[in-house]
Scaffold this active site. Structure first.
Site, PDB file in Angstrom:
ATOM      1  CG  ASP A 180      27.421  53.230 -65.448  1.00 23.74           C
ATOM      2  OD1 ASP A 180      26.713  53.644 -66.394  1.00 23.74           O
ATOM      3  OD2 ASP A 180      27.871  52.089 -65.387  1.00 23.74           O
ATOM      4  CD  GLU A 264      25.865  55.577 -69.834  1.00 22.92           C
ATOM      5  OE1 GLU A 264      26.805  55.091 -70.444  1.00 22.92           O
ATOM      6  OE2 GLU A 264      24.911  54.901 -69.403  1.00 22.92           O
ATOM      7  CB  CYS A 316      41.037  51.715 -70.581  1.00 21.98           C
ATOM      8  SG  CYS A 316      42.116  51.976 -69.159  1.00 21.98           S
ATOM      9  CB  CYS A 319      45.501  54.070 -71.256  1.00 21.95           C
ATOM     10  SG  CYS A 319      44.691  52.523 -71.712  1.00 21.95           S
ATOM     11  CB  CYS A 335      42.902  48.242 -70.784  1.00 25.22           C
ATOM     12  SG  CYS A 335      44.417  49.079 -70.303  1.00 25.22           S
ATOM     13  CG  ASP A 344      28.584  48.600 -62.968  1.00 32.55           C
ATOM     14  OD1 ASP A 344      28.431  48.466 -64.198  1.00 32.55           O
ATOM     15  OD2 ASP A 344      27.992  47.910 -62.124  1.00 32.55           O
TER      16      ASP A 344
HETATM   17 ZN    ZN Z   1      44.191  51.302 -69.914  1.00 32.84          ZN
END
Ligand code: ZN
Length: 379
Positions: A180, A264, A316, A319, A335, A344
């Site tokens: 990233d 990316e 996240c 999850c 989160c 990052d």
């Molecule tokens: Zn999470």
């Protein structure tokens, strides 16, 4: 597999050689503009066009008559017409702009198409009609030399040597890495490694800004301003070189260590519109770096995958919960399920997962790499 590899070296020409370079460059630019004008005239007055072979024949006749054109190596003159016809091709086939007359500061190089020899032991390059020119050897040249271009930079003369070489792929490794773009750092990997811009680059950038201020303080047209402009050009060149060197070393290392690299698919133009990011992106020269990864991955039998950039920062990586409120200033966040994430690093892991194509293994990757233990130090 054969690949074209380009080597860049700084030349250390003698005063006389420098004069010859400048003279040849001027002659080539003149020939370029002359041929363009000729082609344009033929078209507007007679609605005809001339092909490359015919224009080259006429050019060699001119070279016999005009000494300051004739002194340039015939193949170097040929390459000038190659360039012109390439620009025409770009206009007709790729919708690029119509060829323009080349101004002095735009026409900066001339090319040899054969007869280049390198004396590696004594650090000199043999150029047709010019002779031995000393250069600053930074690496050995491997492969068969195809062309060599002499380039006028802000500070002195450089040479770009194109070689055709057989590339031996590296033996394969297991690693897959997500990268990233860091905002503060140069990049962050999905393994939790933060790569900063090298210190000497900051130092050079500081000197560059100082040189910029010095120019704006000097009176226009004054000798002092001229000197300041030259100093600024040198500072620019040094930053450019230092950054390129850094990108080369880092890209080679990453390609060696990883089988697959995932980044990316950045739309640089869109990013530059975002002014907060603009400076850091432009400074970091991310685009140049990705290009290096791209061609080096091909050379060495590695893979570079580019994935869509959307939501890589907001999701996240443990999850999958999406933080729609995430701001650019937020360097870390938690989160809804209590996973604490460093911005990052989280993005780099998401990028890696997108490339690998299976999101559920995020936790595995996360815990496997020992990041859980490192987490406190990363945050
Ligand atoms: Zn999470």
């Amino acid at each position: 597999m054969k690949q074209i590899k380009t080597y860049h070296f700084k030349l250390n020409p003698t005063k006389a050689q420098e004069q010859t370079f400048a003279q040849w460059l001027g002659s080539c630019r003149y020939v370029y503009n002359l041929c363009l004008d000729y082609k344009k005239q033929l078209y507007t007055s007679h609605r005809t066009s001339i092909n490359k072979n015919d224009i080259q024949k006429e050019l060699s006749a001119i070279a016999k008559e005009i000494a300051w054109i004739g002194c340039v190596h015939s193949q170097t003159l040929q390459e000038v017409t190659d360039r012109l016809f390439k620009t025409y091709e770009g206009f007709f086939k790729q919708g690029k702009g119509f060829p323009k007359f080349a101004k002095r500061n735009q026409y900066r190089s001339f090319t040899f198409k054969q007869g280049i020899k390198i004396h590696q032991g004594i650090n000199s390059i043999q150029l047709p009609k010019i002779g031995k020119v000393n250069y600053r050897k930074s690496q050995p040249v491997e492969g068969i030399i195809k062309t060599a271009s002499i380039i006028k930079e802000a500070v002195g003369w450089y040479i770009a040597i194109c070689c055709e070489a057989a590339i031996i792929p590296l033996s394969s490794v297991e690693n897959t890495l997500g990268l990233d773009v860091g905002i503060k750092s140069f990049l962050v990997t999905s393994d939790g490694v933060v790569v900063d811009n090298p210190k000497h680059l900051y130092h050079r950038q500081y000197r560059l800004r100082k040189a910029q201020r010095a120019v704006s303080r000097k009176k226009k047209g004054s000798n002092n301003r001229k000197k300041a402009v030259q100093k600024l050009a040198r500072a620019h060149q040094k930053v450019k070189n230092a950054r390129k060197d850094f990108h080369h070393k880092l890209s080679t290392q990453l390609i060696r260590e990883n089988q697959t690299i995932i980044t990316e698919n950045l739309q640089i133009k869109n990013m530059v519109k975002n002014h907060k990011l603009a400076k850091s992106i432009a400074d970091a020269g991310w685009y140049q770096f990705i290009q290096m990864l791209e061609y080096k991955s091909k050379w060495y039998g590695r893979e570079l995958i580019k994935v869509a950039a959307n939501h890589t920062s907001q999701d996240c990586s443990v999850c999958g919960w999406r933080n729609k409120e995430l701001q650019l200033k937020d360097r870390s966040w938690t989160c809804i399920n209590g996973h604490t994430l460093k911005r990052d690093l989280n993005a780099a892991i998401n990028i890696r997962n997108k490339g690998v194509g299976h999101t559920p293994s995020a936790w595995e990757i996360y815990s496997d790499s020992g990041r859980v233990a490192q987490e406190s130090h990363l945050l």
